[in-house]
Design an enzyme around this catalytic site. Structure first.
Site, PDB file in Angstrom:
ATOM      1  N   ALA A 208      -2.641  11.858 -11.685  1.00 32.70           N
ATOM      2  CA  ALA A 208      -3.273  10.573 -12.027  1.00 32.70           C
ATOM      3  C   ALA A 208      -4.174  10.163 -10.871  1.00 32.70           C
ATOM      4  O   ALA A 208      -4.037   9.088 -10.281  1.00 32.70           O
ATOM      5  CB  ALA A 208      -2.232   9.502 -12.350  1.00 32.70           C
TER       6      ALA A 208
ATOM      7  N   HIS B 298      -6.807   9.284  -3.613  1.00 29.17           N
ATOM      8  CA  HIS B 298      -6.474  10.711  -3.487  1.00 29.17           C
ATOM      9  C   HIS B 298      -7.703  11.510  -3.051  1.00 29.17           C
ATOM     10  O   HIS B 298      -7.628  12.386  -2.201  1.00 29.17           O
ATOM     11  CB  HIS B 298      -6.006  11.284  -4.834  1.00 29.17           C
ATOM     12  CG  HIS B 298      -4.759  10.668  -5.381  1.00 29.17           C
ATOM     13  ND1 HIS B 298      -4.764   9.814  -6.462  1.00 29.17           N
ATOM     14  CD2 HIS B 298      -3.459  10.791  -5.022  1.00 29.17           C
ATOM     15  CE1 HIS B 298      -3.533   9.449  -6.750  1.00 29.17           C
ATOM     16  NE2 HIS B 298      -2.712  10.029  -5.885  1.00 29.17           N
TER      17      HIS B 298
ATOM     18  N   GLN C 220      12.362  12.100  -6.560  1.00 29.62           N
ATOM     19  CA  GLN C 220      12.060  10.918  -5.758  1.00 29.62           C
ATOM     20  C   GLN C 220      12.043   9.638  -6.589  1.00 29.62           C
ATOM     21  O   GLN C 220      11.744   8.566  -6.076  1.00 29.62           O
ATOM     22  CB  GLN C 220      10.755  11.095  -4.981  1.00 29.62           C
ATOM     23  CG  GLN C 220       9.495  11.143  -5.814  1.00 29.62           C
ATOM     24  CD  GLN C 220       8.298  11.579  -4.979  1.00 29.62           C
ATOM     25  OE1 GLN C 220       8.186  12.726  -4.559  1.00 29.62           O
ATOM     26  NE2 GLN C 220       7.390  10.644  -4.719  1.00 29.62           N
TER      27      GLN C 220
ATOM     28  N   GLY D   4      -1.792   9.707   2.746  1.00 31.08           N
ATOM     29  CA  GLY D   4      -2.477   8.419   2.792  1.00 31.08           C
ATOM     30  C   GLY D   4      -1.617   7.365   3.464  1.00 31.08           C
ATOM     31  O   GLY D   4      -0.396   7.330   3.285  1.00 31.08           O
TER      32      GLY D   4
ATOM     33  N   ASP E  17       0.880   4.825   1.522  1.00 26.66           N
ATOM     34  CA  ASP E  17       2.340   4.986   1.590  1.00 26.66           C
ATOM     35  C   ASP E  17       2.689   5.155   3.068  1.00 26.66           C
ATOM     36  O   ASP E  17       3.018   6.252   3.521  1.00 26.66           O
ATOM     37  CB  ASP E  17       2.760   6.197   0.759  1.00 26.66           C
ATOM     38  CG  ASP E  17       2.364   6.018  -0.696  1.00 26.66           C
ATOM     39  OD1 ASP E  17       3.098   5.355  -1.428  1.00 26.66           O
ATOM     40  OD2 ASP E  17       1.282   6.510  -1.088  1.00 26.66           O
TER      41      ASP E  17
HETATM   42  P1  AMP Z   1       0.818  10.056  -4.948  1.00 25.71           P
HETATM   43  O1  AMP Z   1       0.111  10.840  -5.992  1.00 25.71           O
HETATM   44  O2  AMP Z   1       0.998   8.611  -5.267  1.00 25.71           O
HETATM   45  O3  AMP Z   1       2.083  10.734  -4.477  1.00 25.71           O
HETATM   46  O4  AMP Z   1      -0.148  10.058  -3.676  1.00 25.71           O
HETATM   47  C1  AMP Z   1      -0.561  11.261  -3.098  1.00 25.71           C
HETATM   48  C2  AMP Z   1      -1.182  10.966  -1.773  1.00 25.71           C
HETATM   49  O5  AMP Z   1      -2.325  10.109  -1.951  1.00 25.71           O
HETATM   50  C3  AMP Z   1      -0.225  10.236  -0.799  1.00 25.71           C
HETATM   51  O6  AMP Z   1      -0.382  10.761   0.498  1.00 25.71           O
HETATM   52  C4  AMP Z   1      -0.700   8.816  -0.897  1.00 25.71           C
HETATM   53  O7  AMP Z   1      -0.422   8.044   0.247  1.00 25.71           O
HETATM   54  C5  AMP Z   1      -2.205   9.009  -1.073  1.00 25.71           C
HETATM   55  N1  AMP Z   1      -2.804   7.800  -1.658  1.00 25.71           N
HETATM   56  C6  AMP Z   1      -2.462   7.203  -2.820  1.00 25.71           C
HETATM   57  N2  AMP Z   1      -3.187   6.070  -2.984  1.00 25.71           N
HETATM   58  C7  AMP Z   1      -3.990   5.958  -1.895  1.00 25.71           C
HETATM   59  C8  AMP Z   1      -4.947   4.990  -1.454  1.00 25.71           C
HETATM   60  N3  AMP Z   1      -5.234   3.903  -2.177  1.00 25.71           N
HETATM   61  N4  AMP Z   1      -5.564   5.200  -0.279  1.00 25.71           N
HETATM   62  C9  AMP Z   1      -5.276   6.292   0.479  1.00 25.71           C
HETATM   63  N5  AMP Z   1      -4.382   7.233   0.126  1.00 25.71           N
HETATM   64  C10 AMP Z   1      -3.742   7.069  -1.047  1.00 25.71           C
END
Ligand code: AMP
Length: 301
Positions: free
Chosen positions: A49, A54, A78, A166, A169
């Site tokens: 998504a 990302h 998780q 990112g 988190d």
């Molecule tokens: P996720 O798919 O939510 O597990 O996120 C995958 C990676 O994308 C993680 O390292 C998140 O911290 C990073 N990420 C998600 N949203 C953002 C954002 N708004 N800004 C920067 N990094 C992001």
């Protein structure tokens, strides 16, 4: 862009990219000798998504590394029972197109049975470091064990030189960085800036759950964090007063799980705004949102 769904295929590709044949290298001091040289391989783990947040991680990897691999895996371990695992959006074709356009070399999208083969009794898992205990670790007690274990597996499956996480988190980044240091993983972990939408709301795959009315209320998190950041820029360094104003600034939310200012590295309470981070978690309707801003000097470290 190559797409992989087995461990052996993606590991072979990453190892091939790390140790590339350079026998045709004109400048080689050993002419005609078959040599290999190390290349950098960047890894961006995601749950899919995908959005511009990302893609900012992907861009950083593409800029810094010779090759970039992205993983898309909605990791069930998780999520606690009752969380949004089933509802989580899964637009795989759109995700793959975004990654193709971004210049990614390889994507690993394993089925659950590849990551967690059935029949394992009492599977091994990582106990997260202490930095995982507070904040998200309190609100979601099993979350970081799931994150650490799946990230450790991904680091073994895709033996990259660099991994990009990112700061959206923030605690997750610190937990992974600590795990890598303490368990001597051979990978550099990069923390990348949080990306926001035009209205200030931190980009998140979960924003898709928000109704228009909830989206307006969700702005309260980033607005309150920005006010605290401004107060610090204006010279306020009283952590108690800043925390109080952070909490007062949160309005129209359905529940605030935490709104704190912590040491940026340990995420423990601090009495100095220097090297600190303000972190907020709250629900709007049924959606749980997190956001943060770094405060004080040395932003980015
Ligand atoms: P996720 O798919 O939510 O597990 O996120 C995958 C990676 O994308 C993680 O390292 C998140 O911290 C990073 N990420 C998600 N949203 C953002 C954002 N708004 N800004 C920067 N990094 C992001």
């Amino acid at each position: 862009m190559e797409i992989f769904d087995t461990v052996d295929a993606v590991r072979t590709a990453v190892l091939r990219d790390r140790w590339r044949d350079s026998s045709d290298c004109e400048s080689s001091p050993i002419r005609n000798a078959k040599r290999t040289h190390a290349s950098s391989v960047g890894l961006v783990p995601t749950m899919g998504a995908l959005h511009a947040g990302h893609l900012s991680l992907v861009q950083r990897s593409v800029d810094r590394c010779d090759r970039t691999y992205v993983t898309i895996f909605l990791n069930p371990t998780q999520f606690a029972i009752g969380e949004d695992l089933d509802a989580y959006p899964k637009p795989l074709d759109a995700d793959l197109q975004m990654l193709r356009d971004a210049g990614v070399d390889g994507v690993f999208t394993p089925p659950i049975s590849v990551m967690y083969p059935p029949g394992e009794i009492g599977p091994c898992h990582i106990t997260p470091p202490a930095v995982a205990d507070a904040l998200e670790g309190q609100s979601r007690p099993t979350h970081f064990a799931g994150v650490c274990t799946v990230v450790a597996k991904l680091f073994h499956i895709l033996p990259a030189t660099d991994a990009f996480f990112g700061k959206k988190d923030y605690q997750q980044w610190r937990v992974i960085e600590t795990m890598v240091r303490q368990l001597n993983f051979d990978i550099r972990v990069h923390g990348c800036p949080l990306v926001r939408d035009d209205d200030g709301v931190a980009l998140s795959s979960r924003n898709a759950y928000l109704s228009d009315e909830e989206r307006v209320r969700a702005r309260s998190l980033s607005r309150s964090l920005a006010q605290v950041q401004q107060a610090v820029s204006d010279g306020d360094d009283d952590v108690d007063r800043l925390t109080e104003s952070l909490r007062r600034g949160l309005s129209g939310l359905d529940a605030v799980h935490y709104a704190v200012i912590r040491n940026r590295h340990t995420l423990r309470p601090t009495d100095t705004v220097d090297r600190s981070v303000a972190l907020v978690a709250a629900t709007v309707g049924d959606t749980r949102l997190i956001d943060n801003v770094e405060l004080g000097s040395d932003v980015g470290t």
